[in-house]
Structure formats: C-alpha cells, structure tokens
Design a protein around this motif. Structure first.
Motif, PDB file in Angstrom:
ATOM      1  N   GLU A   1      10.381  -4.183  14.663  1.00 17.97           N
ATOM      2  CA  GLU A   1       9.587  -4.410  13.471  1.00 17.97           C
ATOM      3  C   GLU A   1       8.109  -4.391  13.856  1.00 17.97           C
ATOM      4  O   GLU A   1       7.655  -5.234  14.615  1.00 17.97           O
TER       5      GLU A   1
ATOM      6  N   MET B   1      13.890   9.055  14.469  1.00 14.72           N
ATOM      7  CA  MET B   1      15.165   9.221  13.761  1.00 14.72           C
ATOM      8  C   MET B   1      14.965   8.865  12.286  1.00 14.72           C
ATOM      9  O   MET B   1      14.031   8.134  11.926  1.00 14.72           O
TER      10      MET B   1
ATOM     11  N   SER C   1      -5.467  -2.472  15.031  1.00 17.21           N
ATOM     12  CA  SER C   1      -4.573  -3.375  15.773  1.00 17.21           C
ATOM     13  C   SER C   1      -3.123  -2.977  15.529  1.00 17.21           C
ATOM     14  O   SER C   1      -2.796  -2.368  14.518  1.00 17.21           O
TER      15      SER C   1
ATOM     16  N   PHE D   1       0.944  -4.566  15.917  1.00 21.10           N
ATOM     17  CA  PHE D   1       1.741  -5.779  16.111  1.00 21.10           C
ATOM     18  C   PHE D   1       3.225  -5.446  16.254  1.00 21.10           C
ATOM     19  O   PHE D   1       3.740  -4.574  15.556  1.00 21.10           O
TER      20      PHE D   1
ATOM     21  N   GLU E   1       0.789  -1.149   0.000  1.00 21.81           N
ATOM     22  CA  GLU E   1       0.000   0.000   0.000  1.00 21.81           C
ATOM     23  C   GLU E   1       0.854   1.243   0.000  1.00 21.81           C
ATOM     24  O   GLU E   1       0.422   2.277  -0.480  1.00 21.81           O
TER      25      GLU E   1
ATOM     26  N   TRP F   1      16.386  -2.112  16.921  1.00 22.38           N
ATOM     27  CA  TRP F   1      15.362  -1.925  15.880  1.00 22.38           C
ATOM     28  C   TRP F   1      14.118  -2.720  16.261  1.00 22.38           C
ATOM     29  O   TRP F   1      14.218  -3.788  16.867  1.00 22.38           O
TER      30      TRP F   1
ATOM     31  N   MET G   1       3.324   7.147  14.162  1.00 27.40           N
ATOM     32  CA  MET G   1       2.223   6.253  13.820  1.00 27.40           C
ATOM     33  C   MET G   1       2.776   5.058  13.037  1.00 27.40           C
ATOM     34  O   MET G   1       3.851   5.136  12.445  1.00 27.40           O
TER      35      MET G   1
ATOM     36  N   MET H   1      -2.950  -2.808  11.367  1.00 23.71           N
ATOM     37  CA  MET H   1      -4.124  -2.963  10.506  1.00 23.71           C
ATOM     38  C   MET H   1      -5.179  -2.033  11.088  1.00 23.71           C
ATOM     39  O   MET H   1      -5.198  -1.805  12.305  1.00 23.71           O
TER      40      MET H   1
ATOM     41  N   THR I   1      16.950   6.933   9.587  1.00 23.76           N
ATOM     42  CA  THR I   1      18.136   6.144   9.284  1.00 23.76           C
ATOM     43  C   THR I   1      18.462   6.290   7.798  1.00 23.76           C
ATOM     44  O   THR I   1      17.588   6.511   6.970  1.00 23.76           O
TER      45      THR I   1
ATOM     46  N   THR J   1       1.700   2.983   9.954  1.00 20.01           N
ATOM     47  CA  THR J   1       0.740   2.833   8.871  1.00 20.01           C
ATOM     48  C   THR J   1       0.725   1.369   8.439  1.00 20.01           C
ATOM     49  O   THR J   1       1.715   0.664   8.532  1.00 20.01           O
ATOM     50  N   LYS J   2      -0.462   0.936   8.002  1.00 23.24           N
ATOM     51  CA  LYS J   2      -0.542  -0.414   7.480  1.00 23.24           C
ATOM     52  C   LYS J   2       0.119  -0.397   6.113  1.00 23.24           C
ATOM     53  O   LYS J   2       0.222   0.639   5.501  1.00 23.24           O
ATOM     54  N   GLU J   3       0.594  -1.336   5.476  1.00 26.14           N
ATOM     55  CA  GLU J   3       0.244  -2.708   5.484  1.00 26.14           C
ATOM     56  C   GLU J   3       1.465  -3.576   5.551  1.00 26.14           C
ATOM     57  O   GLU J   3       1.377  -4.698   6.007  1.00 26.14           O
ATOM     58  N   ASN J   4       2.556  -3.086   5.102  1.00 25.29           N
ATOM     59  CA  ASN J   4       3.750  -3.909   5.215  1.00 25.29           C
ATOM     60  C   ASN J   4       4.411  -3.655   6.553  1.00 25.29           C
ATOM     61  O   ASN J   4       4.101  -2.696   7.249  1.00 25.29           O
ATOM     62  N   LYS J   5       5.337  -4.519   6.905  1.00 23.97           N
ATOM     63  CA  LYS J   5       6.046  -4.338   8.154  1.00 23.97           C
ATOM     64  C   LYS J   5       6.960  -3.125   8.070  1.00 23.97           C
ATOM     65  O   LYS J   5       7.544  -2.835   7.030  1.00 23.97           O
ATOM     66  N   MET J   6       7.062  -2.397   9.170  1.00 28.81           N
ATOM     67  CA  MET J   6       8.001  -1.284   9.246  1.00 28.81           C
ATOM     68  C   MET J   6       9.083  -1.663  10.248  1.00 28.81           C
ATOM     69  O   MET J   6       8.780  -1.947  11.402  1.00 28.81           O
ATOM     70  N   ASN J   7      10.310  -1.640   9.791  1.00 29.08           N
ATOM     71  CA  ASN J   7      11.427  -1.970  10.660  1.00 29.08           C
ATOM     72  C   ASN J   7      12.112  -0.663  11.022  1.00 29.08           C
ATOM     73  O   ASN J   7      12.750  -0.046  10.177  1.00 29.08           O
ATOM     74  N   LEU J   8      11.947  -0.235  12.257  1.00 29.70           N
ATOM     75  CA  LEU J   8      12.398   1.100  12.635  1.00 29.70           C
ATOM     76  C   LEU J   8      13.454   1.036  13.724  1.00 29.70           C
ATOM     77  O   LEU J   8      13.341   0.247  14.666  1.00 29.70           O
ATOM     78  N   CYS J   9      14.463   1.853  13.585  1.00 29.95           N
ATOM     79  CA  CYS J   9      15.482   1.949  14.622  1.00 29.95           C
ATOM     80  C   CYS J   9      14.972   2.886  15.704  1.00 29.95           C
ATOM     81  O   CYS J   9      14.594   4.022  15.417  1.00 29.95           O
TER      82      CYS J   9
END
Lengths: 391, 391, 391, 391
Positions: free
Chosen positions: D62, C87, D126, D128, B91, D60, D87, D66, C89, D89-97
């Motif tokens: 992940e 942050m 939801s 995750f 998306e 990090w 925030m 949804m 990255t 946002t949906k839909e894919n995974k966000m991998n954040l440091c």
C-alpha cells in the motif's frame, strides 16, 4: 476551519488495524477473537457494526467484501444519525472517507453498520473492515458504556428488508435491506442499548416460508452466524458456537410470520430424505392440528433455549407487523405452557401495528411487500416503551 | 437471478461517456453544452442531477471531484427513492457501483444528485460525472417527459442544510447538507417536475446574513452558477450567462431569512470601498426605514428579473420555515408594488410552517439550527398543493 | 513546465474510449471489430499492444482484467523504450497514469503491451483496455505508418518466458514472462515493423512438450487466439477465424523445441480416446521413424497453411535458442520437401545462438531454464539482419 | 499451484503496518524511528527501499505519495531482479499487488525501491509505504544480514538520471530517473551491501551546475535529506541530523561534474545578498585561480566531514562518467592535501569510463544527455572490483 483538508496532511494520516484500536465496540454476534486478532473484522448479521468514538477531523475506513451474488451494503451513522450508505463491491480493498471536517475538539460517535443480513443462499457473502485512518492528530476516545444489552431474533422484517425502495420494487436484492433502519436498531438507539439482530429472511420458528423445515431459527440460534454454510464461512467462524457471555438483558423474538406463510404454499419435499411436508390449511381454513402442536412446542422449546443462554433476560415475543392469522394464539399458548412448565415469569408478548392497518400513503410503504418505515417506527416506539417499563 | 453477478461478465460491461448517452436528463442549471461535449459532466447546484432510465442488471458511475475544503456529496435515488449517499474525495476517478441485481426487463429510473450546494467560499469545489457503465446487455431507455419545470431560489434552507445530522451538530460542513432531501426537491418529485435549486447558504435578497451586500442572490441569478468564482470555475462555465430557454413554469422564491438575520449582526465593512453598512434594528426593535425601502425595492426588482427570464411562470414567494420578524410584511409590500407597477398577476406568496412551531422531538430537528425533515416535508406539501391549484 | 501537474487541471482531463481514438494502432492478432466497437479492447497474445501517438502532458490508461490463476502483466513503452511494467489485478477497473510531464509540443509514441501470453490452461485469462485519458489540451496524432508487417510463431521462447527473474526462479507464473522484451518484439522494433506474436508455452509443431497432440500450433494458427477455450473466450472472439488481410511481409517460425522435448517425456494418453502416444527416442537415442515422418510432414503442411494466409511473405524458420537434437535436420528436410513440392522459393531457415553456448554470467540467464536477455538480443540481431537482406 | 488465486482467499489476507514487520530492512538514509512508529514509512533518496523476505504466495503493498509537480516512481525487485516499475500518483492510497503465485515454501527477497531522487525544486515530493499484505499463510522471514555498508554521494548521475528513455528524451521528469538501476545500486548488489545514495541532480561539490553556491552537497551531507525544504518536509524529518551510527564501510564520492559545468554558464547572482558569482573560464580556457582554490579546499573539507561521520570507511572519489576538464586534477590535489594534512590513508580515487568514449549505439545511451546503462554497468564493475580489493 482552514487546514482540515490541506491536501498534504493526508500524508500524515494514521492507519489503525482493528486490533490496534482499544476503544471500540463491536455490535452484533461475532467470533470470540473478533477485533482482537490481526485479521480483518468480519461482520455477519444485519445491523452488526463497528463503533468508534473519535476526536478527529477526518475518518477513513478500509472495507472489502466477498460474495457470489449479493453484495453487502454499509450504513454509516455519526452520533446515531445516518450520514452515508453504499455497497462494497468485491475484490480489492476500498478505502473510503466517511467523515470530513469534523470538529477535532469534540467526540463524535461513528457507527459503521452492515446493512445487509447474512445471505444464506450463497457461500461467500461477507463484509470486512480492515482499518480505520484518522488525520495525524486524531485520537480514539473511550466509548460511553451502555448499560443494556438487547437481542432481537426474527426474519426478514427484523433484517430490515423493504426499508429502502418504493412499494413497486420486487427484486430480492441487498439494496432494499437496511438493518440499521430496522425497528430493532431503533429500539436499541432509543434505549441506548448494545444490540444484536439474529434474523434471516424467509425463516421461521418451525419452518421457512415455503415449509422447508431446515429454515428454522432455533436450529442456528446458538451459533455465531448459523445460516451461513460452507468451508469459507467456517473459516470466518460463522459456524462456531456463540459465546453468550451471560446473555442479554432483553431478548425480543419476532418469529411466526414465515410459519404462517407456509400455510399458503404448496407442500415441500426434503430432497435428502424424500419426505414431504404439507402445511396447508385444513378445509375450514385453519392450521392442521399437528402444525398447531408443532408451533406450540416450538415456542416452548425456543424459549427454553433462549433462557438457557440468557438467564437474566426479559423475553418479549412480538408479532403483527405483517398480519398473521391464527399463529399469534399458538404463540401465546406456547408462552403460557412454557411459563407454567418452568415458572419463568419474565416472558412477555405484544402485538404490533400492522402494515395493513397503518400504511396509508406510498411514503409509508416498504418495498417487496414488506413493512415500511412507519410500521418500523411504530413497532420500535411500542417495544421501547414497554421495555422501559421492565427496567 | 443466477448469473447477474458472474464475475467474468464484468469484462463485458459497457462504459458510456455522458455525451454518448442520448437518453438522459440533466437537472439543475448547467452550461449550454452540458452532457453534449466530450468533457465530464460538471454538476453545480444542490440537487442538480444526472437522471437515466435503464434496463440493466448493474449500473456503475464514474465520479471525480475537486475542492479546497468542502467535498461534494452524492445521493443516488432509484425510482425516486434514496438508495445510497456518499462523498466523492478528490483526486482520481472513483468508479462506484450504485445498483446491482436490478431486473433487466424493467425500466429503472436512476437519479444521481449532487447533494451539496456550490460552496461559495472556495475556488475549486466541483463534482464531475465521467461515465456510466452497464452490464453488457443493459440499455438506456427514453425518460418519460416531464410536463412541468420548477425553479426554487433560496438560501441554506433551500440548499437542504441541516437535513442530515442531529441538532447538536454545529460544523459548517458538506455532510449535513442534502439538496436531494430539501423541500424543493420534494415538491418537484411530488409534481413530477424537472427542477433547479438556485440557492446559497448565508445569502439573501439584498445582503447576506452578516450584512455583506455582495451576498445577494439577484446579483447571480442570471448566471449558470454565480456564487462560484475564480479562473477554475470560469473554465467550468459557472460564470456564463444562463440560457433560460423560455424559463420555468413555477418559480418559488424563499429569500429574506438572511436579510432578517443581518438585523442582529454587527455592522459590515466593504473592504474594497471602505464603506460601512449597518443593518441593526432601531431602538424600537424595528428595521430602519432605509433597510425597509431597500428590501421592498429588492423584491420588486428581483421579481422583474425573474419575470424577464421566466415569462410564463407562476411566481410564488414563500417564507417562514425559520421565523422572521417584519421581513414578510416588507416582502408582501414589494410584491404588491410590483404587481401594481406591472399589472403582472401571476405572483403569489405564502407563509410556511416554522421550525419553532412544529419541531417537537429531536427526530424532527435538523442540524446546525436549521429546519429538519418535518419542516421540509410540511413546506413541500403546502407548496405542492398550492402549485397544483395553479396548474 | 509549471502547471502540468496543477491538481485542479485533472478535472479537465478528457477520456476517450478506444473506439473514439481514430489515431491508434492495435498490435497483435485481434477480432475484426477490435477498437471499433464500444466494448473495451481485449488484448490476447504476448506483446499484443495498443499504440498511440500523443501530444499531451499526461496520459492515463484504464485497464481491467479477468483470470482464474494467472493475471496479465502490462509493459508501457514511450518512444520504443520501456518505462513501466505492472500486473493488472481483477476485478474493478484500474485507472493508471503511465506518463506525466511530457512535452506537450512533441509527439510521443506510447505502446501499451500485454506482456503475458494467453494462458491456455485457464478459461478467464484476459486483459482489457477501456479508455485513454489525456490532459485537456492533449491530442492524438497520426501514427507514422509502418511499411513492414511481421508475424512470429512459436512457443514459450517466443512468448518471452524467462525474460524477467533470475535463473533460480522456477515458478510458472506470469511475472517471469515478457513478450515486450522478446526477440520477436526486438526484431519488430529494429525493422520498424508492425508485428504479431502467435506463441504458446509448451506447444510445438506436432505435439506439446509432454506429447499431447492437441498442443500443436498449426491447429490454432488460423484463429484469432486459438489456445484460449470456453464460453468466455468465445464471447471475446478468441475462437473466431482470424482475418489475415493479405498476410504479413515476414513470417518467422520458431517451432520444434517442444516437439524435441517430448522425446524425453513419458508416453501421453489422450483421455478422450484412450489412445496412447509415445514419442520417446529409440534405443540409439534417435527419434523414431514415424515421429520423423510426422515432423517432416508437419513442416510441409504448416508451411502450406502459412503460405495460404500470407501469400507474399518471406517465411523464415529458426531454431536453436535452446539446443535441439535432430529436430533441425527434420525441419530442414520438411522445408526442402515443401519447396520442391510447391516451387515456393521464399522460405528460409536459420540456426540461432543457443543459451547453452552464449550464456556465461547470471546476468545473461533467464528464469525457468529459458533463454535470457542475451540470447534474445542475439537472436533479434541475427534475424533482423537477415530479414533486412530480403527487403 | 491450484488455489493460490482462489478469489475468496483474498478475504483472509493479512495486512501488516511497517512497524509491525520485525523482519525488514530499510535502505537509504531515513529518520531514526523509520519503520518503528505507527506512521507510514517515508522514503527519501533515490534507490532508498523497503526490503522484506517472505514465504508467501501473494504480496500487496500500500503506497501513497504527495508532490507538487514530480511524482515518485517505484521499482520492485524480486530476488535482486527487477519485476515491476510504476509511478505512484497522489492522493489516495494505492494498494498494489507486486507478486503473485510465488512458491510459498521458498523465501523470496522483495525490494521496493523509490526510483526517484528527492526533487529539491518542490516542497511536497514524497513517497510513503503504509503496509504490506500477505496471503493468510504468508510469513515474513529474517533477512540474511549484509556485512558491508556502502554510501554513494553524487549528483544526477548517481541518482540514475537518464537510465530510462532514449537519447532524444529531454524533459526533466521523474520517469527518466532510476536510482534502482544506477551504478551505485549495482555496486551494492554486486558486493551484497546495504547502501545509501545521497545524490541530487544539478548539485556539485562547491556549487551547482549554474554556479548557485547553495547547490553544494557538503552543506546537506549531515542531514537526513537535506535538499528537501519547507514545513512539510520538516514534519517528515528531512532536515533532521542524520544518525550515521558508526558510518559506512565504503563511501564513494562522485562529485565535480556540476562544478565543472558551471565554468560554461553565465554568472550567478545570489538574490538574497546581491552578490554575483562568476565561474567562467579564463581567456586560456582554464578555471580561474580562485575557483581552483575553492575546489581543492572543498575536497579537503568534504573529506574531513565524511571521515568524521564514517571513521572506518574506505573513501573512494570517482569521476569521468561524463568527461570533465581540469576538475579531476583539482580533486586529486585536494585528496593529496587532505591525506597529507591528516595522515588519513584510506582515501582513493579513480577515473571511470566516459559516455563520450564508450557509448556507440542508441541502446547504449541514456536520456537527457546523461550516461546510459552501459556506462553505469562499466562504472559499477570497475568500482566493485576495486572495493573488493580493499575488503
């Protein structure tokens, strides 16, 4: 089919680290704890791969990479057919969907190839697979065992250089390499064999294309991924001794092309010792006596090394996808000497169709002056047919 | 080559919205302000594409997509050769590097194809290109003008269904479709033509594979992307009348296969009117009289419609990549009637090699019972050679 | 409110490059074509920002960054109130949603701050804003003009070091810095002023915390972002002369804390010249005569430089958020000398409440031994109230 | 510190699924196998959290989410201090440091809060947490055990609605909610307690703000996350009975505000039964007799339910952050009746400072007419001090 893409179901996808996936296969040489430790799985050689067999509607793979100049490319095959191909840019992880809408009642074999050879000119080139995600009801299934193990040792031809892009492409960049499309990979798929490419662009049996004596494959043959150097690669395990685990059933050697190439290059100076090497042809256009001796001895020695690590292998030396001059006769001499010396009967040789002879149309040709898809297909066919006679 | 991948240089990359790129080409039918407005460029049909010509080391493309079930796939060609292929999951935007390490002194033609046909069963299927980023010194160059304009009208065969995956793949999912590899795209590349595929899986000249009378291509031929429905597609402009701008030089029509298919299906009921349609063969295994008349009239009428919108086109009707029964004779009759009625001489027909005749090995075959790469290559060759005679 | 998050609407979002956004404000010193060229907008100083005023339901920002060690942090304010902080990255662009569900009939002022000061110890530290995306009907509105222009020159205190994290945090890392929460930013918001922080941790009026004579702010005051060095920063324009465009209405100077700090440090040796500098106190615990003279002259000279570039400014020198010893009396002497010398009446000074006096609870305290939120709030209040009297 | 950000080291980062992290703490009500199964960890309530204690340079996380309309926000605390907020946002995974450059020799407590309450008006809301990644040498350390367990039951005030944004913000959207900043979270941090908020905007003890009798907290009190409905939430476990495991040490109840609010609303009709409920005040401006009885009984019954599930808890009923009319006297009556009826002595009540009384400046105020940071801080202080007396 309704439902397989229901947005909300993605919440329930399950992610598996490589070490958690019991049913998997790692193709290509790797470190001994590859896929067992909690580290990401590093793939080293061209056409090295992670292979899984799933009943699942949707499959995602989490990649990452590191490099100085040359990014790794990935090819994904579903049931032994290519479906996607893309580069993995550094630096964060990329979580990519590689299959959607599969029939979850059916096993699908998915092979995730590193299409790019180890890029020996740089320190950081590497590709990692971190995890596989399946839809919530997806499962990993046992992989059908393969009875045959194949290793192919070679140079850029074996690495699949030139198998993407047209004949006018002359940049030495990863996008034109495709280990997954190489004759070696084709032989393996045709024999239903597990396989390993051990190949490095520009390297030879005794010296590299420019005469550099360090560019010889025997010097790295016993390591996990010998052409890669430096502290970073060491941490990845590239310089560890490779555990042959009894060796392969077939070892195909396709070396000699760059040895021949050096005959037409200026002399090469070893900057660390100051010594100069000159492989140019003599005034009759023939390799010098000492170079002939070196190559013949090189063949003998390398065969001994391969035999030591692959006691039960049929060994097949091939050449000719790019035409060579007198090198084949030296290889044949070396093989004969080796067989006489050792009594080893399981060494064979074979000339393959050359790009010069068979490539007629632009579609036949590869990029960067390398053999294209037709030559690879012909080579694969000829080799596979011969190996089948040895089974 | 040192420097092209210097990490820090990525800071200086420049991003261009599609409307900012003067030198570009949009392949495939589109709305009239496509690539001119500040909206993302939506691509509709199989093998529709954005084409650019760059002197740049590195090229990134920002994609997004929307769909219910069926995601769009992209194929990237560099200098008319495939380099990568991948799906675009919804998306958020995906910013992907599609070429790295190119020679910045050399023009490289990059074609970004939507490999997936419009998926008429769902409301949201769509693919967007938002921007192109080049390294800081990269430039867009003028594209060499193409002299010929080609349109190909057809069904799943024309959409390239079955061109990825092996013969055992039976799921109706986007990953097995490849408009960019279809015979139509091959003809265009061979003639150096701009082209448009107007094709929809399951649809026919007069009715769909199951007899559904709404699944006929003439009913949507004059729209931007008629098979796509609903408010969302309307906003994208799918249901606008297409501006033919003088029409194509060649229109190839490959319709009839699904009309034939319906002869072997149960009757179809139009739920909105309650009317039942039965196209089954008569007791002699021949199409019923009324169906024959409908097809002949359908050919005439569609040729008139095509002619109206393409006043200067050579029109070529082809069939046979999947064997048909008596439909070809009906098509030929329709063409003859049309030519007589109108005096229009520029309509031709041609039978192509069939998958039943030419596919021998699994490598030849396509997935989902569709013609594979060999049949497409033969069709492309035959059509291109014929069209060249008409130039 | 139904509909603002309709998934499919994201297809219609519109992305604007910074140069395309007419209605915007860039806070903080920048290059002269900032936000006008087609390059991404680089932000340099702590609390530098991009400010927009939108009627839109949804706002996304595309960031990227580069750095060696120290990543940049961003704070987003909506209508002058903090909403998010994170942050950025390196290396690929991050497209992040910073506001959702806003009332599209109402103007919302959005300020995207770089929370991190320029990190002078490294070459690549940088933050970029590439684009803003709004939902399809979103619009950029004119920003209410601000009547006042404020510049604050200082050190780590002015950079907001210590405003995140508790008193036990002692790592020198970006996450504890928050320019957006600093007293300077608070003064600006309270006066409704455009503003610029020109501040660098560890630097002083005449020398740095360790006596390094290169760590003085006057030496970089006339550049866009003087503390950043090297080829990369040069390309970004950091070392260009800054265009003061008539200067600020108020210049607040908060220098002297690190000059004082150096009195308690070992001598510092200039490695390039071999010269050794010793700022330690004399045996009575007082600054040496020559250091006093240097500071007094430093004040005079810097005031002259500030005046030259800000001809109409009220200049206010403040100190005391961390207690100083005798430095304030030297500053006052310098100011007096300057005023006498020039007849310039518009220079003022003020002591602020110190962390030593006012911080009672852990909640009051900042991290890394720096003033916490209470001291900043008190300083902001005192300065703002004083500046209001000068309006 | 050199090296912590060495690009290449990211290759060696290790990713841990939540179930693999032995040393962790899950705050907020959850399903019984939360953090133990191989599914992602779903967080439900405002201020629910995953808490880890690490010696690591870099951390990090992940995430994914949804939702229909209302996205979840996350606040990250390091050592009990807020560092970031954003925030998902949906839909894919966000991998954040979420943290970089930490001292790897020191334990750092990291709390990852869901700032947003369950949004009961929609089906899919939801959040995750899929995994945590640490730099290669990073380790998870045991968390210091907390001696006290606190539960706070309430409405929007308890959910932290209004704690971000200024008083002029009137949209009902997640960005203005901050469970992590609420009085309940503050009490917990001040008592060093594990805690759980069980709170839902608009709901009351007996009915919702609009008189809807289904909007009462007792009806959902015994479930994992009762306000969330539908098949999707069921799969997540929201409607399971909650395992109280012996209950909390303190239960704070802050209900009554919406019961009072309904006195000033039009009648409410239950569409499923056609029954109409009218809670409007009588002509003297007092709650009707039957409403008074309902509330008093509601207090008694809810106290019984709370006691049943928390046999050892001190129960404290609070009110007044928004001024109520006669409801407090009804609550007090209900408590008294309950205590008499049961002999239960461990029930207390307390009036808190009201926004009407204590908010003076715009900085004091919250958004959407809700109590701001000052009222929450005062409430937290008063409650914590009182609870300490009960220890």
């Amino acid at each position: 089919m309704i439902g397989f893409c229901d947005c909300a179901r993605i919440s329930f996808m399950k992610t598996y680290k490589i070490s958690e996936i019991k049913d998997k296969r790692i193709l290509g040489r790797n470190v001994s704890d590859a896929g067992k430790s909690d580290k990401a799985l590093a793939l080293f050689w061209a056409a090295s791969a992670l292979e899984i067999n799933v009943k699942a509607k949707e499959v995602w793979v989490e990649f990452s990479s590191m490099y100085d100049d040359s990014e790794p490319w990935v090819s994904v095959y579903v049931n032994n057919k290519p479906v996607s191909r893309f580069m993995i840019t550094k630096e964060n992880k990329m979580n990519l969907c590689i299959a959607r809408g599969l029939n979850p009642e059916k096993e699908n074999l998915i092979t995730i190839y590193k299409d790019t050879q180890p890029m020996s000119g740089e320190e950081h080139h590497s590709l990692f697979i971190h995890s596989i995600s399946l839809n919530d009801e997806g499962v990993f299934c046992p992989l059908k065992e393969r009875k045959i193990k194949l290793e192919v040792v070679g140079d850029s031809i074996t690495s699949g250089e030139g198998l993407f892009g047209g004949p006018e492409e002359m940049e030495w960049i990863p996008q034109w390499f495709a280990g997954s499309r190489s004759y070696g990979a084709q032989v393996a798929r045709s024999l239903d064999a597990d396989f390993s490419l051990v190949s490095q662009c520009g390297w030879g049996l005794c010296w590299a294309w420019n005469g550099d004596i360090k560019g010889n494959m025997p010097s790295v043959y016993e390591k996990v991924c010998g052409p890669m150097w430096g502290k970073y690669q060491e941490e990845l395990g590239a310089s560890e001794l490779y555990d042959f685990k009894g060796g392969s059933d077939f070892v195909v050697i396709n070396l000699g092309t760059n040895d021949n190439g050096a005959f037409f290059q200026p002399e090469w100076k070893d900057e660390s010792t100051g010594k100069v090497y000159n492989h140019s042809l003599d005034k009759d256009g023939k390799p010098r006596e000492e170079d002939c001796k070196t190559i013949i001895a090189g063949v003998k020695n390398f065969l001994s090394m391969v035999r030591k690590n692959n006691p039960n292998a049929k060994i097949l030396w091939v050449w000719g996808m790019i035409k060579l001059g007198q090198v084949p006769s030296l290889i044949k001499q070396g093989i004969e000497d080796y067989k006489k010396m050792t009594g080893d009967k399981d060494v064979y040789s074979m000339e393959l169709d050359s790009m010069e002879d068979v490539e007629k149309t632009p579609e036949d040709k590869g990029s960067r002056g390398h053999p294209g898809p037709l030559v690879h297909a012909l080579a694969a066919k000829k080799i596979a047919e011969f190996l089948k006679t040895l089974l």
